[in-house]
Motif scaffolding. Structure first.
Motif, mmCIF file in Angstrom:
data_model
loop_
_atom_site.group_PDB
_atom_site.id
_atom_site.type_symbol
_atom_site.label_atom_id
_atom_site.label_comp_id
_atom_site.label_asym_id
_atom_site.label_seq_id
_atom_site.Cartn_x
_atom_site.Cartn_y
_atom_site.Cartn_z
ATOM 1 N N THR A 86 13.779 -11.511 -25.953
ATOM 2 C CA THR A 86 14.684 -12.390 -25.545
ATOM 3 C C THR A 86 15.173 -12.570 -27.921
ATOM 4 O O THR A 86 14.022 -12.166 -29.002
ATOM 5 C CB THR A 86 14.232 -13.776 -26.240
ATOM 6 O OG1 THR A 86 13.286 -13.943 -26.944
ATOM 7 C CG2 THR A 86 14.591 -14.780 -24.758
ATOM 8 N N GLU A 87 16.053 -12.478 -28.383
ATOM 9 C CA GLU A 87 15.950 -12.621 -29.946
ATOM 10 C C GLU A 87 14.953 -13.580 -30.718
ATOM 11 O O GLU A 87 15.032 -13.095 -31.914
ATOM 12 C CB GLU A 87 17.798 -12.862 -30.225
ATOM 13 C CG GLU A 87 18.462 -11.502 -29.814
ATOM 14 C CD GLU A 87 18.870 -10.355 -29.863
ATOM 15 O OE1 GLU A 87 17.774 -10.369 -30.655
ATOM 16 O OE2 GLU A 87 19.351 -9.195 -29.533
ATOM 17 N N PRO A 88 15.398 -15.019 -30.046
ATOM 18 C CA PRO A 88 14.373 -15.245 -30.470
ATOM 19 C C PRO A 88 12.668 -15.344 -31.079
ATOM 20 O O PRO A 88 12.168 -15.188 -31.817
ATOM 21 C CB PRO A 88 14.327 -16.653 -30.423
ATOM 22 C CG PRO A 88 15.577 -16.922 -29.439
ATOM 23 C CD PRO A 88 16.154 -15.659 -29.133
ATOM 24 N N LEU A 90 11.808 -12.161 -31.742
ATOM 25 C CA LEU A 90 11.973 -11.193 -32.551
ATOM 26 C C LEU A 90 10.998 -12.374 -33.894
ATOM 27 O O LEU A 90 10.470 -11.956 -35.646
ATOM 28 C CB LEU A 90 13.253 -10.641 -33.222
ATOM 29 C CG LEU A 90 13.613 -9.891 -31.950
ATOM 30 C CD1 LEU A 90 14.910 -8.668 -32.714
ATOM 31 C CD2 LEU A 90 12.336 -9.260 -31.705
ATOM 32 N N THR A 91 11.586 -13.052 -34.414
ATOM 33 C CA THR A 91 10.957 -13.385 -35.419
ATOM 34 C C THR A 91 9.129 -13.982 -35.021
ATOM 35 O O THR A 91 8.297 -14.066 -36.747
ATOM 36 C CB THR A 91 11.640 -15.582 -35.433
ATOM 37 O OG1 THR A 91 10.875 -16.092 -34.191
ATOM 38 C CG2 THR A 91 13.272 -15.542 -35.802
ATOM 39 N N TRP A 155 12.720 -3.950 -27.416
ATOM 40 C CA TRP A 155 13.596 -4.359 -27.255
ATOM 41 C C TRP A 155 13.937 -5.468 -26.765
ATOM 42 O O TRP A 155 13.636 -6.272 -26.343
ATOM 43 C CB TRP A 155 14.214 -3.347 -26.087
ATOM 44 C CG TRP A 155 13.947 -1.987 -26.169
ATOM 45 C CD1 TRP A 155 12.411 -0.932 -26.152
ATOM 46 C CD2 TRP A 155 14.888 -0.966 -26.598
ATOM 47 N NE1 TRP A 155 13.096 0.806 -26.724
ATOM 48 C CE2 TRP A 155 14.041 0.198 -26.930
ATOM 49 C CE3 TRP A 155 15.873 -1.144 -26.707
ATOM 50 C CZ2 TRP A 155 15.100 1.373 -26.795
ATOM 51 C CZ3 TRP A 155 16.519 -0.206 -26.522
ATOM 52 C CH2 TRP A 155 16.314 1.311 -27.025
ATOM 53 N N THR A 156 15.554 -5.890 -26.551
ATOM 54 C CA THR A 156 16.168 -7.063 -26.257
ATOM 55 C C THR A 156 17.262 -6.836 -25.988
ATOM 56 O O THR A 156 17.622 -5.716 -26.035
ATOM 57 C CB THR A 156 16.612 -7.752 -28.164
ATOM 58 O OG1 THR A 156 17.874 -7.389 -28.256
ATOM 59 C CG2 THR A 156 15.446 -7.876 -28.753
ATOM 60 N N ARG A 157 18.148 -7.659 -25.011
ATOM 61 C CA ARG A 157 19.280 -7.376 -24.312
ATOM 62 C C ARG A 157 20.311 -6.672 -25.543
ATOM 63 O O ARG A 157 21.277 -5.615 -25.143
ATOM 64 C CB ARG A 157 19.690 -8.723 -23.537
ATOM 65 C CG ARG A 157 21.208 -8.499 -23.237
ATOM 66 C CD ARG A 157 21.771 -9.722 -22.649
ATOM 67 N NE ARG A 157 22.887 -9.012 -21.546
ATOM 68 C CZ ARG A 157 23.676 -9.915 -21.149
ATOM 69 N NH1 ARG A 157 22.416 -11.493 -20.275
ATOM 70 N NH2 ARG A 157 25.038 -10.147 -20.270
ATOM 71 N N ARG A 158 20.723 -7.770 -26.493
ATOM 72 C CA ARG A 158 21.626 -6.917 -26.882
ATOM 73 C C ARG A 158 21.267 -5.037 -27.634
ATOM 74 O O ARG A 158 22.161 -4.582 -27.793
ATOM 75 C CB ARG A 158 21.335 -7.224 -28.497
ATOM 76 C CG ARG A 158 23.108 -7.519 -29.901
ATOM 77 C CD ARG A 158 23.093 -8.190 -31.004
ATOM 78 N NE ARG A 158 21.979 -8.654 -31.135
ATOM 79 C CZ ARG A 158 21.247 -9.214 -31.705
ATOM 80 N NH1 ARG A 158 22.850 -9.941 -32.664
ATOM 81 N NH2 ARG A 158 20.462 -9.373 -32.746
ATOM 82 N N ALA A 159 20.099 -5.007 -28.061
ATOM 83 C CA ALA A 159 19.723 -3.460 -28.527
ATOM 84 C C ALA A 159 20.368 -1.925 -26.791
ATOM 85 O O ALA A 159 20.669 -1.178 -26.916
ATOM 86 C CB ALA A 159 18.044 -3.267 -29.188
#
Length: 198
Positions: A86-88, A90-91, A155-159
């Motif tokens: 998920t994007e979060p 990455l933090t 990898w995330t969904r956006r990527a």
């Protein structure tokens, strides 16, 4: 399917204890990109296991995988599933720069100390790990180690979506994974369900 003989042997041994399941499973030790062996077609679901997608360090290789999967799926209803961060999440990786050390005891009772240097590169984003792995001892007892370096694309969904689009797929749904940002370092993921464009 896996290129690892050890992995497919372990799975086969596990299936030996579950004959009702084994009757429905074919274990294949093969490179997925090896086209000399017919994989069939008409599959309702194809799954890229666990976090394997992070082994695709560049987008071209991932797009090639999706192109290879597409003709194997059943027309009209076949889907491809893969887990991404998920994007979060990455933090969490961004906080992991540094050197880690841990000790463990091997199967012969020998204790080892393992060092790992880790670094997050937001440009990819990539996550690099350099491991100093014990590999026995010299005659005088001094440890011998070897170096293993891994650079993962996160990898995330956006990527992933531009590569899915390039291969003729679209994300039709996602299934959240259990929240796993914990002391063991695991992070939130989601399973994406991709379907070919009509």
């Amino acid at each position: 399917m896996d290129t690892s003989r050890a992995a497919t042997t372990r799975l086969t041994a596990h299936l030996d204890g579950h004959p009702e399941l084994a009757a429905r499973v074919r274990v294949v030790c093969q490179d997925f990109f090896d086209t000399t062996r017919d994989l069939g077609d008409g599959y309702a679901t194809a799954v890229l296991g666990d976090t394997s997608i992070n082994m695709f360090a560049d987008g071209e290789a991932l797009t090639a995988l999706l192109h290879r999967v597409r003709p194997l799926l059943a027309p009209g209803h076949g889907v491809f599933c893969c887990a991404v961060l998920t994007e979060p999440a990455l933090t969490t990786y961004a906080r992991r720069n540094g050197v880690l050390a841990t000790d463990f005891t091997d199967g012969q009772g020998t204790q080892h100390l393992l060092f790992a240097a880790v670094r997050h590169d937001p440009a990819g984003p990539y996550f690099s790990r350099t491991l100093f792995l014990p590999d026995g001892t010299r005659n005088d007892g001094e440890p011998v180690a070897y170096l293993a370096a891994v650079r993962e694309r996160l990898w995330t969904r956006r990527a992933l979506e531009p590569h899915a689009e390039a291969a003729g797929f679209k994300v039709v749904s996602s299934v959240p994974a259990v929240a796993r940002d914990d002391k063991a370092g695991r992070v939130d993921m989601e399973v994406l369900v991709l379907a070919p464009h009509n």
